[in-house]
Motif scaffolding. Sequence first.
Motif: not given
Length: 260
Positions: A97, A177, A187
């Motif tokens: 991420h 995602w 996240r």
Amino acid sequence: MALLDPADRAARGLATEAEVTARPSNTPATLLEESWRDFVFAEVWTRPGLPRRPRFLVAIASAVTCGLENSQIDDFVRGALTTQALSLAELREAALHLAVYAGWGNGGKLDRAVTRVADELGLPPATVPPVCPEPWDPAVRSQRGHDEFAQVMTFPPGPPSTPYLEGINNFVFGEMWCRRGLDEPSRRWITLVGVCESGAEIPIRSHIHAAMASGNCSPEEMREFCLQYGTHAGWPKASRIQSVVLEMTDKVAKGLPWHG
């Protein structure tokens, strides 16, 4: 008026440092090291407004993107694993991420830190699913990205009319995602560090608004984020972010979009 005892603060800082880094705390040898003990660990890390899990995520992402030494990144990774604030699999997801929002070089820097600490602790490899294990229908992935964007950002995306926008739709939201190995609020914190470090106005404003409009982050947590981020990025950067947080808090409360 009650007075605060410097010795108590120093003791609290040493104890918090040992807990956060999962190693024996260091006796400061310089004024700067004293400030780590007496302010960063004793005061910031012990504040109740932001739980330890997001503090670790913000600290880890900030340590990577703000140029802290490898040993300092390792400290936060070790602390997150040892206190079970984050699992090894979640940290692998965090590295991916971070790569999206701070560049693959920074994602790789975190990934290597996770490997070093996992080896140090003698942990077995994390089981994580591949990025994309099976053939896919491009139209399905595109629609999935569109839907995920709308959920995460709380407003619908425009058409992916350029290669850059295709990358956002297809990979960032259509694949990354959508991965469930790291929860959406986690996240958010990594994303916020990445966009804040970028200095890019639209991502900063839209992601800060979306973090609160989605319910992932409360206004109180966002204000604490500014302080935690500021200890790594510096007060000037954090000052700018705080002004956006205060503006977007008001917009979210009034049901207004991030722009306009």
